[in-house]
Design a protein around this motif. Structure first.
Motif, PDB file in Angstrom:
ATOM      1  N   VAL A   1      82.110  29.403 -24.039  1.00 45.06           N
ATOM      2  CA  VAL A   1      81.462  29.703 -25.316  1.00 45.06           C
ATOM      3  C   VAL A   1      80.160  28.911 -25.401  1.00 45.06           C
ATOM      4  CG1 VAL A   1      81.650  29.502 -27.827  1.00 45.06           C
ATOM      5  CG2 VAL A   1      83.642  30.197 -26.478  1.00 45.06           C
ATOM      6  N   HIS A   2      79.074  29.582 -25.797  1.00 45.08           N
ATOM      7  CA  HIS A   2      77.767  28.948 -25.935  1.00 45.08           C
ATOM      8  C   HIS A   2      77.210  29.238 -27.319  1.00 45.08           C
ATOM      9  CE1 HIS A   2      77.327  28.363 -21.516  1.00 45.08           C
ATOM     10  NE2 HIS A   2      77.925  29.543 -21.429  1.00 45.08           N
ATOM     11  N   THR A   3      76.477  28.280 -27.875  1.00 44.49           N
ATOM     12  CA  THR A   3      75.696  28.591 -29.072  1.00 44.49           C
ATOM     13  C   THR A   3      74.421  29.304 -28.632  1.00 44.49           C
ATOM     14  OG1 THR A   3      74.428  26.524 -29.061  1.00 44.49           O
ATOM     15  CG2 THR A   3      76.553  26.532 -30.240  1.00 44.49           C
ATOM     16  N   LEU A   4      73.794  29.981 -29.579  1.00 47.30           N
ATOM     17  CA  LEU A   4      72.547  30.673 -29.253  1.00 47.30           C
ATOM     18  C   LEU A   4      71.486  29.672 -28.803  1.00 47.30           C
ATOM     19  CD1 LEU A   4      70.973  33.331 -29.186  1.00 47.30           C
ATOM     20  CD2 LEU A   4      70.348  32.925 -31.577  1.00 47.30           C
ATOM     21  N   GLU A   5      71.409  28.540 -29.469  1.00 47.46           N
ATOM     22  CA  GLU A   5      70.421  27.532 -29.080  1.00 47.46           C
ATOM     23  C   GLU A   5      70.663  27.048 -27.654  1.00 47.46           C
ATOM     24  OE1 GLU A   5      68.580  23.212 -30.537  1.00 47.46           O
ATOM     25  OE2 GLU A   5      70.174  24.184 -31.698  1.00 47.46           O
ATOM     26  N   ALA A   6      71.931  26.824 -27.302  1.00 42.30           N
ATOM     27  CA  ALA A   6      72.246  26.371 -25.942  1.00 42.30           C
ATOM     28  C   ALA A   6      71.840  27.425 -24.914  1.00 42.30           C
ATOM     29  CB  ALA A   6      73.730  26.058 -25.827  1.00 42.30           C
ATOM     30  N   LEU A   7      72.028  28.690 -25.237  1.00 40.42           N
ATOM     31  CA  LEU A   7      71.645  29.757 -24.306  1.00 40.42           C
ATOM     32  C   LEU A   7      70.131  29.809 -24.118  1.00 40.42           C
ATOM     33  CD1 LEU A   7      74.083  32.572 -25.474  1.00 40.42           C
ATOM     34  CD2 LEU A   7      74.081  31.462 -23.232  1.00 40.42           C
ATOM     35  N   VAL A   8      69.387  29.648 -25.205  1.00 36.61           N
ATOM     36  CA  VAL A   8      67.929  29.667 -25.101  1.00 36.61           C
ATOM     37  C   VAL A   8      67.447  28.492 -24.261  1.00 36.61           C
ATOM     38  CG1 VAL A   8      65.772  29.513 -26.391  1.00 36.61           C
ATOM     39  CG2 VAL A   8      67.650  30.914 -27.267  1.00 36.61           C
TER      40      VAL A   8
ATOM     41  N   GLY B   1      65.487  28.505 -20.529  1.00 41.01           N
ATOM     42  CA  GLY B   1      64.286  27.738 -20.258  1.00 41.01           C
ATOM     43  C   GLY B   1      64.427  26.859 -19.035  1.00 41.01           C
ATOM     44  N   GLU B   2      65.570  26.212 -18.904  1.00 39.11           N
ATOM     45  CA  GLU B   2      65.801  25.343 -17.744  1.00 39.11           C
ATOM     46  C   GLU B   2      65.829  26.153 -16.455  1.00 39.11           C
ATOM     47  OE1 GLU B   2      69.412  23.404 -18.717  1.00 39.11           O
ATOM     48  OE2 GLU B   2      68.522  22.144 -20.291  1.00 39.11           O
ATOM     49  N   MET B   3      66.408  27.334 -16.496  1.00 42.43           N
ATOM     50  CA  MET B   3      66.517  28.157 -15.293  1.00 42.43           C
ATOM     51  C   MET B   3      65.163  28.632 -14.781  1.00 42.43           C
ATOM     52  SD  MET B   3      69.898  30.464 -16.099  1.00 42.43           S
ATOM     53  CE  MET B   3      71.538  29.725 -16.181  1.00 42.43           C
ATOM     54  N   ILE B   4      64.199  28.763 -15.681  1.00 40.85           N
ATOM     55  CA  ILE B   4      62.876  29.232 -15.253  1.00 40.85           C
ATOM     56  C   ILE B   4      61.853  28.098 -15.225  1.00 40.85           C
ATOM     57  CG2 ILE B   4      63.331  31.551 -16.127  1.00 40.85           C
ATOM     58  CD1 ILE B   4      61.458  30.886 -18.480  1.00 40.85           C
ATOM     59  N   GLY B   5      62.315  26.875 -15.499  1.00 43.98           N
ATOM     60  CA  GLY B   5      61.402  25.743 -15.447  1.00 43.98           C
ATOM     61  C   GLY B   5      60.456  25.636 -16.629  1.00 43.98           C
TER      62      GLY B   5
ATOM     63  N   ALA C   1      76.224  30.918 -12.804  1.00 40.33           N
ATOM     64  CA  ALA C   1      76.321  31.376 -11.417  1.00 40.33           C
ATOM     65  C   ALA C   1      75.493  32.625 -11.148  1.00 40.33           C
ATOM     66  CB  ALA C   1      77.792  31.647 -11.065  1.00 40.33           C
ATOM     67  N   ILE C   2      75.167  33.368 -12.192  1.00 42.50           N
ATOM     68  CA  ILE C   2      74.493  34.657 -12.015  1.00 42.50           C
ATOM     69  C   ILE C   2      73.063  34.650 -12.531  1.00 42.50           C
ATOM     70  CG2 ILE C   2      74.529  37.098 -12.657  1.00 42.50           C
ATOM     71  CD1 ILE C   2      76.710  36.416 -10.721  1.00 42.50           C
ATOM     72  N   ALA C   3      72.862  34.113 -13.726  1.00 43.44           N
ATOM     73  CA  ALA C   3      71.557  34.243 -14.374  1.00 43.44           C
ATOM     74  C   ALA C   3      70.389  33.720 -13.539  1.00 43.44           C
ATOM     75  CB  ALA C   3      71.587  33.561 -15.743  1.00 43.44           C
ATOM     76  N   PRO C   4      70.517  32.583 -12.827  1.00 42.95           N
ATOM     77  CA  PRO C   4      69.359  32.116 -12.046  1.00 42.95           C
ATOM     78  C   PRO C   4      68.913  33.107 -10.976  1.00 42.95           C
ATOM     79  CG  PRO C   4      70.962  30.346 -12.299  1.00 42.95           C
ATOM     80  CD  PRO C   4      71.622  31.610 -12.785  1.00 42.95           C
TER      81      PRO C   4
END
Length: 318
Positions: free
Chosen positions: A219-226, A230-234, A294-297
């Motif tokens: 489970v993720h909050t919307l803020e955590a997902l955003v 950001g971290e995944m794309i630097g 595992a997938i999004a990056p």
């Protein structure tokens, strides 16, 4: 009963494209209904039939489902005009169409119907989206001659999704992101897991008459997902948490702009109810959910974008 011939309604969209590929790989005979053949151009290289029709025309719809073993309805919308209990777009796509599909199946002797709904679907829910999804389920379940299965996924992610990709695009463009409903909770589920659940239950007698929730392992909050995007794309934009009053003003302004809105007031109403599982995934689905990390990056970061662009440029130059 082995269901060999499968008809997809809404099969040219994000989930439908992945499902069509999986069904073809499993050796199924697949036909896809689309309003415009160009909408399914990306599927025409697959060994399947793309049929142009108006799904609200009962004669055309009956002809489309005739002779198949199972029908899967994937049609849905996140946006529509306002109304009570919901506006006309939600009424047409989420309520009227499922009932027409169920009636067409019964009229043509189709045995199996799988319907994609949404987690939190409820005729008395907080948003037009959730209320219309709840009423749509009632229309499907009213078809007592069908072996029906309903899936209620949380937000679905994967390549070409309009969820994580949108956050990543915003993070690339803006150093500051005003965020509505930052504490809203989601349990994002990988599109491949949704597809696996649908394909795996087509021939499963235990799934008849069942409604299954689908979600990922976390489970993720919307803020955590955003922040994660950001971290995944630097990129690390500053997130400004909007109070509800400002969030609804922001959404109202988006609704007045041309094109599909980034967020609507109804989206915010939907987010007032957490999109998370009420119980663990059903064992008979045989799905071990894949984590978003595992997938999004593999499709969000700049290297993945460059790879997709290069592939497109190579194809376009042929």
């Amino acid at each position: 009963m082995r269901h060999q011939s499968i008809a997809l309604i809404g099969g040219s969209g994000f989930i439908g494209t992945h499902l069509a590929n999986a069904l073809v790989a499993a050796g199924k005979n697949v036909r896809i209904a689309t309003r415009k053949r160009s909408h399914a151009a990306h599927l025409t290289l697959l060994p399947l039939d793309v049929i142009e029709l108006d799904p609200f025309d009962t004669v055309e719809l009956a002809r489309f489902v005739e002779g198949v073993d199972a029908v899967v309805n994937l049609v849905g919308t996140l946006h529509g005009r306002r109304g009570r209990p919901y506006g006309p777009e939600f009424a047409k796509l989420h309520v009227e169409l499922p009932s027409k599909i169920a009636a067409a199946c019964e009229g043509k002797g189709v045995h199996r119907l799988v319907h994609l709904s949404a987690i939190g679907a409820d005729s008395n829910g907080p948003s037009m989206y959730l209320r219309s999804k709840g009423d749509g389920e009632k229309g499907v379940l009213a078809a007592t001659q069908l072996a029906t299965t309903i899936f209620r996924p949380s937000v679905v992610f994967g390549p070409e999704d309009r969820f994580l990709n949108t956050f990543a695009s915003l993070a690339r463009l803006f150093p500051v992101l005003p965020l509505a409903k930052p504490d809203a909770k989601f349990q994002p589920v990988y599109v491949g897991d949704v597809v696996k659940a649908i394909v795996g239950t087509l021939d499963l007698d235990a799934a008849h008459g069942r409604t299954y929730e689908l979600g990922g392992p976390t489970v993720h909050t919307l803020e955590a997902l955003v922040r994660m995007c950001g971290e995944m794309i630097g990129r690390h934009p500053r997130i400004v948490r909007l109070p509800d009053a400002l969030a609804y003003m922001q959404a109202l302004s988006f609704e007045t702009l041309p094109g599909e809105p980034l967020v609507t007031r109804d989206n915010l109403d939907s987010m007032s109810r957490d999109a998370i599982l009420s119980a663990p995934l059903a064992a008979e689905l045989n799905v071990e959910p894949v984590a978003i990390e595992a997938i999004a990056p593999t499709y969000l970061n700049d290297a993945a974008l460059q790879s997709r662009f290069s592939a497109f440029r190579t194809t376009a130059g042929r």
